[in-house]
Design an enzyme around this catalytic site. Structure first.
Site, PDB file in Angstrom:
ATOM      1  N   HIS A  16      -4.161   2.363   3.449  1.00 14.38           N
ATOM      2  CA  HIS A  16      -2.476   2.869   3.521  1.00 14.38           C
ATOM      3  C   HIS A  16      -1.805   2.292   2.457  1.00 14.38           C
ATOM      4  O   HIS A  16      -1.481   1.018   2.357  1.00 14.38           O
ATOM      5  CB  HIS A  16      -2.258   1.786   4.819  1.00 14.38           C
ATOM      6  CG  HIS A  16      -0.926   2.238   5.467  1.00 14.38           C
ATOM      7  ND1 HIS A  16      -0.721   2.700   6.804  1.00 14.38           N
ATOM      8  CD2 HIS A  16       0.327   2.173   4.702  1.00 14.38           C
ATOM      9  CE1 HIS A  16       0.707   2.936   6.775  1.00 14.38           C
ATOM     10  NE2 HIS A  16       1.105   2.838   5.895  1.00 14.38           N
ATOM     11  N   HIS A  18       1.289   3.988  -0.413  1.00 17.80           N
ATOM     12  CA  HIS A  18       2.266   5.151  -0.891  1.00 17.80           C
ATOM     13  C   HIS A  18       2.246   4.999  -2.219  1.00 17.80           C
ATOM     14  O   HIS A  18       2.647   3.983  -3.018  1.00 17.80           O
ATOM     15  CB  HIS A  18       3.436   4.851  -0.115  1.00 17.80           C
ATOM     16  CG  HIS A  18       3.433   4.917   1.302  1.00 17.80           C
ATOM     17  ND1 HIS A  18       3.481   6.094   2.085  1.00 17.80           N
ATOM     18  CD2 HIS A  18       3.141   3.860   2.291  1.00 17.80           C
ATOM     19  CE1 HIS A  18       3.441   5.602   3.373  1.00 17.80           C
ATOM     20  NE2 HIS A  18       3.325   4.690   3.497  1.00 17.80           N
ATOM     21  N   ASP A 138       1.679  13.195   3.036  1.00 17.26           N
ATOM     22  CA  ASP A 138       2.244  12.998   4.326  1.00 17.26           C
ATOM     23  C   ASP A 138       3.725  13.875   4.379  1.00 17.26           C
ATOM     24  O   ASP A 138       4.272  14.206   3.596  1.00 17.26           O
ATOM     25  CB  ASP A 138       2.626  11.479   4.517  1.00 17.26           C
ATOM     26  CG  ASP A 138       3.819  10.815   3.494  1.00 17.26           C
ATOM     27  OD1 ASP A 138       4.213  11.550   2.592  1.00 17.26           O
ATOM     28  OD2 ASP A 138       4.187   9.856   3.989  1.00 17.26           O
ATOM     29  N   GLY A 170       7.536   6.804   6.786  1.00 21.61           N
ATOM     30  CA  GLY A 170       8.866   6.587   6.901  1.00 21.61           C
ATOM     31  C   GLY A 170       9.405   6.029   8.261  1.00 21.61           C
ATOM     32  O   GLY A 170       8.651   5.555   9.067  1.00 21.61           O
ATOM     33  N   GLU A 200       4.730   1.067  14.244  1.00 24.59           N
ATOM     34  CA  GLU A 200       5.280  -0.081  13.402  1.00 24.59           C
ATOM     35  C   GLU A 200       6.497  -0.512  13.853  1.00 24.59           C
ATOM     36  O   GLU A 200       6.637  -2.008  13.978  1.00 24.59           O
ATOM     37  CB  GLU A 200       5.454   0.736  11.955  1.00 24.59           C
ATOM     38  CG  GLU A 200       6.000  -0.193  11.010  1.00 24.59           C
ATOM     39  CD  GLU A 200       6.539   0.467   9.518  1.00 24.59           C
ATOM     40  OE1 GLU A 200       6.718   1.765   9.636  1.00 24.59           O
ATOM     41  OE2 GLU A 200       6.563  -0.055   8.639  1.00 24.59           O
TER      42      GLU A 200
END
Ligand SMILES: [Zn+2]
Length: 333
Positions: A16, A18, A138, A170, A200
């Site tokens: 995970h 970005h 994504d 996001g 999250e």
């Protein structure tokens, strides 16, 4: 062996992370220098200041400004290779790097140029830094259904080598997971794995939605699952891994403090827990540090840290031989 040496020696898989959030200061500096007339400082001291986030909104804003700089294949390659270089320093051997491909297309990069740059970056990451990379494309969560569909179609039609998954990132609170059901179906039909963020900053119901509506195979973050015993049992029974990013949770305010972080409860419940950095460049962390935090804050033993590393490898979409190799190396420590 000192605990920090043990943590460093663990061969790690990062699931995970970005592309733009991963960029360290060096990498952003290189990127900014490709665009000297852009809004991102090309001087190190000024860039350091630019990267001091006042709050989460400010963080998202600066993220967007850096993201908009990515307009050429060379920019993409710089980010990919910069990540691999930094990842190798913490003995990451395999990573699934999330790319918001459509956001770079919107900023002006041509589809073929993007795909070629990913291929070149991936080759260099392995050859020079020994880091095997695969991609997750994504949808930024704030986008509408149509852009979600455009993202899925781009992934399905251009499918670069190494693309293994499709995600949703996001802000979560204004973006119900179910909104992107059709987009995820398109990506799934193209053979991609489903790896959305959920839980999250949102309640367990959104993790259920990710499982039911998006058919999630792993959950990005998923920390709110501790509020729902049925969900915990489901994740444990079905072996659905959660990608926990401890420092990120604190920096974004998703979790108030390490004392209140539920990572240990997830492990106790038998949920496969993997550890990642999310946006290491922006959150000033790295994967060694995240593992060390699990020891210092949650009292994890060496065996338990090795268990986290094993979970990362097992929950990955790496080729079987690489998984076997990494698991063997972890066992040998
Ligand atoms: Zn994330």
């Amino acid at each position: 062996m000192h605990i920090s040496d043990f943590v460093h020696a663990l061969p790690k898989a990062e699931l995970h992370v970005h592309l733009v959030g991963a960029a360290s200061l060096d990498t952003v500096l290189a990127l900014a220098r490709h665009h000297p007339d852009g809004p991102v400082p090309t001087d190190e001291a000024a860039l350091r200041k630019f990267y001091e986030f006042r709050n989460f909104r400010h963080f998202i804003n600066q993220y967007g400004v850096v993201n908009d700089l990515v307009t050429t294949g060379e920019d993409v390659r710089t980010l990919v290779v910069g990540y691999a270089r930094d990842a190798a320093r913490t003995n990451i051997r395999y990573a699934e790097l999330t790319i918001s491909a459509t956001s770079h297309l919107r900023a002006g990069i041509a589809p073929d140029e993007l795909v070629e740059a990913l291929a070149a970056g991936r080759e260099e990451a392995l050859a020079v830094h020994g880091v095997a990379l695969q991609w997750i494309f994504d949808i930024p969560g704030i986008w509408d259904r149509d852009w979600g569909m455009t993202s899925a179609r781009f992934a399905a039609d251009h499918r670069p080598e190494g693309l293994v998954g499709f995600g949703l990132g996001g802000f979560e609170s204004d973006s119900p997971r179910a909104k992107f059901r059709e987009a995820f179906a398109v990506a799934r039909d193209a053979g991609l794995h489903m790896v959305p963020h959920a839980g999250e900053t949102t309640p367990p119901s959104e993790i259920w939605a990710a499982l039911h509506d998006l058919r999630a195979e792993r959950i990005g973050h998923g920390v709110s699952s501790v509020q729902d015993p049925d969900l915990l049992r489901h994740l444990a029974d079905e072996g659905v891994a959660v990608e926990v990013c401890p420092t990120s949770n604190i920096r974004t305010g998703a979790v108030k403090s390490f004392d209140e972080h539920h990572l240990p409860r997830l492990v106790e419940a038998g949920v496969p827990v993997t550890i990642s950095t999310d946006d290491p460049g922006m959150f000033h962390t790295d994967l060694d540090r995240e593992y060390l935090l699990c020891h210092e804050r949650f009292g994890f033993s060496r065996d338990e840290l090795a268990g986290l590393a094993r979970a990362g490898v097992r929950a990955s979409f790496a080729p079987a031989e690489l998984k076997d190799q990494l698991l063997k190396e972890i066992d040998a420590l």
